[in-house]
Design an enzyme around this catalytic site. Structure first.
Site, PDB file in Angstrom:
ATOM      1  N   GLN A  12       0.817  -1.222   0.000  1.00 17.41           N
ATOM      2  CA  GLN A  12       0.000   0.000   0.000  1.00 17.41           C
ATOM      3  C   GLN A  12       0.847   1.266   0.000  1.00 17.41           C
ATOM      4  O   GLN A  12       0.368   2.332  -0.370  1.00 17.41           O
ATOM      5  CB  GLN A  12      -0.928   0.025   1.225  1.00 17.41           C
ATOM      6  N   SER A  30       4.176  -4.684  -4.789  1.00 20.07           N
ATOM      7  CA  SER A  30       3.482  -5.252  -5.950  1.00 20.07           C
ATOM      8  C   SER A  30       3.221  -4.166  -6.981  1.00 20.07           C
ATOM      9  O   SER A  30       2.876  -3.024  -6.631  1.00 20.07           O
ATOM     10  CB  SER A  30       2.159  -5.880  -5.508  1.00 20.07           C
ATOM     11  N   ALA A  31       3.365  -4.515  -8.253  1.00 21.17           N
ATOM     12  CA  ALA A  31       3.271  -3.535  -9.339  1.00 21.17           C
ATOM     13  C   ALA A  31       1.889  -2.933  -9.486  1.00 21.17           C
ATOM     14  O   ALA A  31       1.744  -1.748  -9.795  1.00 21.17           O
ATOM     15  CB  ALA A  31       3.686  -4.191 -10.660  1.00 21.17           C
ATOM     16  N   HIS A  32       0.841  -3.732  -9.280  1.00 29.22           N
ATOM     17  CA  HIS A  32      -0.504  -3.234  -9.579  1.00 29.22           C
ATOM     18  C   HIS A  32      -0.926  -2.088  -8.671  1.00 29.22           C
ATOM     19  O   HIS A  32      -1.837  -1.337  -8.993  1.00 29.22           O
ATOM     20  CB  HIS A  32      -1.530  -4.378  -9.522  1.00 29.22           C
ATOM     21  N   THR A  69      11.194 -19.283 -15.247  1.00 29.35           N
ATOM     22  CA  THR A  69      11.439 -18.250 -16.248  1.00 29.35           C
ATOM     23  C   THR A  69      10.886 -16.909 -15.775  1.00 29.35           C
ATOM     24  O   THR A  69       9.732 -16.814 -15.354  1.00 29.35           O
ATOM     25  CB  THR A  69      10.765 -18.641 -17.581  1.00 29.35           C
ATOM     26  N   CYS A 154      -7.022  -9.007   0.961  1.00 27.60           N
ATOM     27  CA  CYS A 154      -6.450 -10.293   1.359  1.00 27.60           C
ATOM     28  C   CYS A 154      -7.312 -11.019   2.388  1.00 27.60           C
ATOM     29  O   CYS A 154      -6.994 -12.126   2.794  1.00 27.60           O
ATOM     30  CB  CYS A 154      -5.029 -10.108   1.882  1.00 27.60           C
TER      31      CYS A 154
END
Length: 208
Positions: A12, A30-32, A69, A154
């Site tokens: 956040q 986190s990217a989002h 990967t 979450c």
């Protein structure tokens, strides 16, 4: 115990702190949360951590810390989102602070609406339509394309332990919802949300 390692879930707050200054040994982001692609994140590992072991052994990618990967396109998207967030940080914060103030004024004008907590984060606001169950509010507004939450993502579907810890009156605790703002949020979005909440209050029966 000074030898205990500390992990912080900082998704956040990404873009508002220095991982080293935070003092945690592990920091996840986190990217989002900053407009990047979903499904990619990052883990900061501090200098006190010695020889971290991977959860998945195998090909030795990511310096042996995570096999598999790499999601190159997602990682590149995360990096670009971080660059843009840093470049526009002052502008975005001013925009969010203005939206927060407008939202608070419009929402508290609705009868039975109260503010929950005294947090100063400009991108998030917690309020309660006291007596009207939060789950019903979420469903009603969601059917109109307005996304609000009755708890953290979450713990979806479960009572919020944070709300419980606040020891709010039962009517207030039952109606707690969370609104989040982003750089793309507009005052028109705030107006639509306030109007929908007022309609919900005026057309639905309180349960408590």
């Amino acid at each position: 115990n000074p030898k205990t390692l500390l992990h912080t879930d900082a998704v956040q707050g990404l873009g508002t702190f220095s991982a080293r200054a935070l003092g945690a040994d592990f920091v996840t982001v986190s990217a989002h949360k900053i407009g990047g692609p979903k499904g990619v994140g990052a883990l900061y590992i501090g200098p006190r951590v010695r020889n971290p072991r991977p959860l998945l052994a195998g090909g030795g990618q990511e310096r042996g810390l995570r096999s598999g990967t790499e999601a190159t396109a997602q990682i590149a998207g995360f990096a670009r989102a971080a660059e843009l967030r840093l470049e526009n940080r002052a502008r975005d914060r001013a925009h969010l602070e203005a939206l927060h103030a407008v939202a608070l004024e419009k929402l508290l004008a609705i009868p039975d609406m109260v503010c929950v907590g005294a947090g100063t984060a400009p991108h998030i606001l917690s309020v309660s339509l006291a007596g009207w169950p939060a789950g019903n509010i979420v469903n009603d507004l969601g059917s109109q394309g307005i996304c609000v939450s009755a708890g953290s993502a979450c713990h979806q579907g479960k009572p919020s332990h944070v709300v419980a810890a606040l020891k709010l009156p039962k009517r207030v605790a039952a109606g707690v919802i969370r609104l989040s703002f982003g750089p793309g949020t507009t005052e028109a979005d705030i107006d639509a949300c306030a109007q929908a909440l007022r309609r919900h209050r005026d057309t639905r029966m309180p349960m408590l």
